[in-house]
Design a protein around this motif. Structure first.
Motif: not given
Length: 114
Positions: A39-43, A80-94
């Motif tokens: 992303n271009e924002i500062q965080n 090292s970069h500012y990123i946007d990250i989406i975490i999407f579990p595809s199975t149960d993470l017991k």
């Protein structure tokens, strides 16, 4: 001094999620899908989607979200970069623990740099 993840460090709006899904790169690790966009924002920001159908009740879903948010908060200085990250579990993470979530995120951050 608050140690929590700040509001500006979270992806909250539907159009932001949509943009990352459409333009971001996909990484897969341990039955978890990561959508990453520089992303271009500062965080760096994080969004977590945990489906009720896959994981179960709210207690389990919120536990997974807390673990990943904390692992992200502690390890974001390694980026090292500012990123946007989406975490999407595809199975149960017991079996997910903070240590495992931290290892997964650090590995992901190394892949993003490469």
């Amino acid at each position: 001094m608050s140690l929590s993840l700040k509001r500006r460090e979270r992806i909250t709006k539907k159009h932001e999620f949509k943009n990352i899904f459409e333009k971001g790169r996909i990484y897969k690790k341990n039955n978890i899908v990561f959508y990453v966009l520089i992303n271009e924002i500062q965080n760096s920001r994080i969004g977590i989607i945990v489906k009720k159908k896959i994981v179960g009740n709210a207690v389990k879903r919120n536990r997974i979200k807390r673990i990943f948010r904390e692992a992200f908060r502690i390890n974001k200085p390694h980026l090292s970069h500012y990123i946007d990250i989406i975490i999407f579990p595809s199975t149960d993470l017991k079996e997910i623990t903070f240590k495992l979530a931290e290892e997964i995120l650090i590995d992901l951050f190394e892949q993003i740099v490469a």
